[in-house]
Design a protein around this motif. Structure first.
Motif, short mmCIF file in Angstrom:
data_model
loop_
_atom_site.label_atom_id
_atom_site.label_comp_id
_atom_site.label_asym_id
_atom_site.label_seq_id
_atom_site.Cartn_x
_atom_site.Cartn_y
_atom_site.Cartn_z
N GLY A 169 0.74 -1.17 0.27
CA GLY A 169 0.18 -0.35 0.08
C GLY A 169 0.46 1.48 -0.12
N LYS A 266 -0.51 5.18 8.48
CA LYS A 266 -2.38 4.49 8.05
C LYS A 266 -2.81 4.87 8.63
N TYR A 268 -7.18 3.64 9.65
CA TYR A 268 -8.24 2.83 9.30
C TYR A 268 -8.81 3.18 9.80
N SER A 315 -15.45 -0.98 6.85
CA SER A 315 -14.35 0.27 5.71
C SER A 315 -14.56 -0.09 4.46
N SER A 316 -14.45 1.50 3.86
CA SER A 316 -14.23 1.29 2.24
C SER A 316 -12.77 0.98 2.55
N GLN A 317 -11.85 0.96 2.73
CA GLN A 317 -9.96 0.94 2.19
C GLN A 317 -9.82 -0.11 2.92
N THR A 318 -10.80 -1.61 3.53
CA THR A 318 -11.05 -3.10 3.21
C THR A 318 -11.77 -3.10 2.97
#
Length: 341
Positions: A169, A266, A268, A315-318
């Motif tokens: 990432g 980062k 989350y 989550s929209s991140q994972t």
């Protein structure tokens, strides 16, 4: 003898009056009450990951994001022909576990309206009642998390050495930073890593309705009773989580290459909510006192158990998710004024 006879007559008159007083429990009634309510929440978490390799999310109740995975992949290797050297590496080790069980409770004011009807057989009083309770019922459960570790390693080899990693990432960055950094005279690295987070869940109920049966024993102006039945509530469940991973002051150093400063961070974020209707048993004890003109005072303790309900944090991140299952209990203590019609 006349005195004895008068005493007996007075005793019979008193008993007759007590017997008449018992009859006032019979009939319809209504009332209002004020008191306190306490909501208890017992939370249980089921934590998951995205199913990839390496996993992003919770593995064995440990959260591993891109920063963790990138640091964990770092290694010092022989860049040239093997000279019998071996790298020195301090294992990064697993991150600390997140809790899977926790709970909390909160208290607030309660307002109550109710109505019912009683029947009486000698000293025993039976009845049914419907009621609504209003208040800011709710409880929140929170767990905080912190983990810190430093991964270090080095390789001294005059034929060349390198530090390699997979930068998942693009979590790590720095001037001159790359996924393979080498030096002919050896190389070393140090990566201080921290992970902080908070996972919270809430349950809220604006009102509770109940249908109850009562049975009690009356003596003079007092009624001691037990109550039991079913309660209904519209329950709103919600959850949030935020996890931040950081590398601050990371370095990769060679004898002839300049030191490369490495950092990265980062965060989350997860959230979820849903509302649902819940039914559960209600039971308690109360004491009622008969006054004049059909008025009564009541003090009652009641517990209502709405079982367990779940909400999922996404989550929209994972693709990693988690599920929070909460056991919901409401305890009430109310003082009420009752009017017999």
């Amino acid at each position: 003898m006349n005195g004895v006879a008068q005493g007996v007559l007075c005793l019979l008159a008193g008993l007759s009056g007590a017997a008449q007083a018992q009859t006032v429990w019979t009939g319809p009634y209504g009332g209002v009450g004020l008191g306190a309510g306490r909501a208890k929440s017992s939370a249980s978490a089921a934590l998951g990951h995205d199913g990839q390799t390496p996993a992003l999310g919770w593995t064995a109740n440990r959260f591993r994001g891109d920063v963790y995975n990138a640091v964990n992949s770092m290694q010092a290797v022989d860049y040239g022909p093997p000279m019998g050297m071996t790298p020195t590496v301090v294992s990064f080790g697993p991150s600390s576990e997140w809790a899977t069980q926790w709970g909390a409770a909160s208290s607030g004011e309660v307002a109550q309206v109710f109505g019912g009807v009683n029947w009486q057989a000698a000293n025993w009083v039976y009845g049914v009642e419907a009621r609504s309770s209003f208040g800011n019922f709710g409880a929140g459960a929170v767990q905080d998390h912190a983990f810190a570790a430093t991964k270090v390693g080095s390789f001294t080899d005059y034929e060349g050495a390198a530090v390699t990693l997979t930068n998942y990432g693009n979590a790590l960055s720095g001037v001159g930073f790359s996924e393979s950094m080498d030096d002919w005279q050896g190389v070393a690295y140090s990566m201080p890593f921290t992970q902080t987070g908070r996972l919270a869940s809430q349950v809220k109920l604006d009102g509770v309705n109940a249908a109850l049966a009562r049975v009690g024993y009356a003596q003079d102006q007092w009624l001691l009773y037990a109550v039991g039945g079913v309660a209904h509530a519209r329950v709103k469940l919600s959850t949030q989580a935020e996890i931040t991973e950081t590398v601050t002051g990371g370095t990769v150093t060679g004898r002839y290459m300049n030191t490369v400063q490495v950092g990265g961070s980062k965060t989350y974020s997860f959230a979820g909510s849903q509302s649902r209707d819940r039914l559960g048993p209600a039971w308690g004890l109360g004491l009622q006192w008969q006054m004049e003109n059909g008025l009564q005072l009541r003090l009652e303790a009641l517990r209502q158990d709405f079982g367990s309900a779940s909400v999922t944090g996404v989550s929209s991140q994972t693709q990693a998710t988690y599920s929070i299952r909460q056991r919901i209990l409401i305890d009430q203590l109310t003082l009420a004024v009752v009017k017999r019609f």
